[in-house]
Structures are given as structure tokens and as C-alpha cells.
Design an enzyme around this catalytic site. Structure first.
Site, PDB file in Angstrom:
ATOM      1  CE  LYS A  65      -3.761  -2.453   2.167  1.00 44.97           C
ATOM      2  NZ  LYS A  65      -4.967  -2.248   2.939  1.00 44.97           N
ATOM      3  NE  ARG A 151       7.875  -4.382  15.310  1.00 45.67           N
ATOM      4  CZ  ARG A 151       7.020  -4.732  14.348  1.00 45.67           C
ATOM      5  NH1 ARG A 151       5.867  -5.024  14.710  1.00 45.67           N
ATOM      6  NH2 ARG A 151       7.212  -4.484  13.037  1.00 45.67           N
ATOM      7  CE1 TYR A 216     -10.602 -12.401   3.082  1.00 46.75           C
ATOM      8  CE2 TYR A 216      -9.222 -10.480   3.919  1.00 46.75           C
ATOM      9  CZ  TYR A 216      -9.719 -11.171   2.818  1.00 46.75           C
ATOM     10  OH  TYR A 216      -9.122 -11.329   1.907  1.00 46.75           O
TER      11      TYR A 216
END
Length: 272
Positions: A65, A151, A216
Site C-alpha cells: 500500500k 511496538r 478475515y
């Protein structure tokens, strides 16, 4: 026949071809939708090859992305503010890009799950492309607090710079929120894909909380199992978000927004 595809790595598990085939049938349109596997080194060449072969558009999933954002010739304002994109459109030799992740997430939460975001305490886990896409649409719903946990504290803080200064915001590492209580906890990390979970305290869940995993089709992921055992009252995976963002991309490409209910029901798996 108009050609579309989804690009990612891994990609064999993707339900996007099934979703868009259903959308095409429901809207009376004819198109072909396939998958493309790439690596960080081959991503640009794979997109260019698909474009040169007459492709009309692509969905972009992990881990590309951010690379897709850099590749695009033109981006929408929400994509620019997120710094990440999940959909490409090829027009007149140019690559146009948008990000529908956050819109799809908010639609699933509020319309499909009946979870109003205004005035709620929301914890968003992760600092990658999925988090970037979700952040602004979540903030636009005016939660009482929007917290980002990762983190690497610096990465979480870097995301916060895209938000308006009047948004109630907190950034920290996972263990910084050990004594907090959130109404909604969203796992936007890739941990579930690896069979892992972010290192969260069970005390992050308020009474009646919703735990939402962007992964999912995996049933009760380690994140959702931990949330259930910690007392989260409601659990959801990302099937609804996947379908809702797909519908936005389909409307952008094809000029008509399909109904999403049937597609969500086809994808939903028991969270057990």
C-alpha cells in the site's frame, strides 16, 4: 472484457475475485477480476505490465500500500493524508489512486455492526498501510479518544501528524495502554496472518467492548481469542470491511455502488 486485479503477497487467499464477480453479476456488468502475486522488487513492474495489457484497475493489499502510493501519478486528498493507497485506476496512461480502507471499516462498524464511534474510546493497533488508511475516517467520527499502539513509538507518533490538532489522540507502545479501557480495539497488524497476536494487556477492554480484527476468514484468531478471554463482549473480523471497501472501489471504477449484504454473508465465518 474489462480487466481488474488485486495485487499482494500472499495473495492466493484473497476473496476479492469472488466479491467483484458477485458485484458484476448483481449490477449486470461484465468484467474479469484476477490475482497478481508480487514481491517488493517486482511490484512496480507487475503493475506496469497489467496496465500496459489494458487493465482498468487494481486493488492493492499488504504489503504494497505504501509502494502503490509512491507509484501513483495522482492521488486523492485522503490517500495523500494517509500516505497509502488500496485501489488504482488506469486512465489515459496515468495511474490514479485512492484509499477506501477507512471508509469500509467505518461503514462496517456503524452500518453493519451498529457500533457508533462518536464519543467512544478507540485503540488502533499497528502502524502500517492498514492503520494509515483507517486513521482519518475513524478520527472524522469524533471518538472521545483515538489511541495508536505499536511496538515502535516513533512510527505511531509519525502517523499522528496527519490528524487535525483537535482530535483527542494518544500514541504509545503496546504495554503503555495496559491499564486503559477501550470501547473498541482494532487489530490492524499482520499478526493474525502469522497466527500471532499483538502483546496486549487484558485490561484494555472496557465493559461491553468490541474487538475487531482486520484479518478475515480465519475464525477465532489469536487476537480475538485473547479478547474473548479478556472479557470483550463483541467480536468481529474484517469480512465486512473487505466487502465495503471493495464496493467503494467498484463504484469508483464502474460508476455504480453494489449492495454489500449478500457478499458479507457469503464471506462470514463463525468466530469459534
Amino acid at each position: 472484457m474489462d480487466q481488474y486485479a488485486v495485487i499482494g503477497n500472499p495473495i492466493a487467499h484473497s476473496q476479492s475475485p469472488r466479491i467483484h464477480a458477485g458485484f458484476a453479476e448483481a449490477t449486470g456488468q461484465v468484467l474479469a477480476y484476477t490475482t497478481r502475486l508480487a514481491t517488493p522488487e517486482t511490484f512496480v513492474a507487475t503493475v506496469r505490465e497489467f496496465q500496459a495489457a489494458g487493465g482498468r484497475g487494481m486493488n492493492v493489499t499488504a504489503p504494497f500500500k505504501l509502494q502503490a502510493f509512491d507509484l501513483a501519478d495522482a492521488t486523492t486528498e485522503r490517500a495523500r493524508r494517509a500516505g497509502a493507497v488500496n485501489a488504482l485506476k488506469f486512465e489515459d496512461g496515468r495511474i490514479r489512486a485512492d484509499n477506501f480502507d477507512g471508509i469500509g471499516l467505518v461503514a462496517d462498524l456503524q452500518r453493519n455492526l451498529g457500533f457508533a464511534l462518536a464519543g467512544r474510546r478507540v485503540l488502533l493497533l499497528g502502524a502500517g498501510g492498514a492503520t494509515r488508511g483507517a486513521l482519518l475516517p475513524l478520527a472524522a467520527q469524533r471518538p472521545a479518544l483515538l489511541a495508536i499502539a505499536h511496538r515502535d513509538l516513533a512510527q505511531a507518533q509519525a502517523l499522528a501528524t496527519a490528524l487535525d490538532p483537535d482530535v483527542a489522540l494518544a500514541c504509545g507502545r503496546y504495554d503503555d495502554f495496559g491499564d486503559a479501557a477501550f470501547d473498541l480495539v482494532i487489530n490492524a497488524t499482520s499478526a493474525s496472518v502469522k497466527g500471532e497476536r499483538p502483546p496486549l494487556s487484558p485490561r484494555v477492554y472496557a465493559a461491553g467492548a468490541l474487538a475487531y480484527d482486520l484479518a478475515y476468514g480465519r475464525g477465532l484468531t489469536p487476537f480475538l481469542r485473547h479478547a474473548r478471554d479478556a472479557g470483550a463482549q463483541h467480536l468481529a473480523d474484517g469480512a465486512g470491511m473487505l466487502v465495503e471497501q471493495a464496493a467503494e472501489a467498484y463504484a469508483w471504477w464502474r460508476g455504480v455502488r453494489p449492495d454489500t449484504r449478500a457478499a458479507i454473508e457469503r464471506l462470514r465465518v463463525p468466530l469459534v
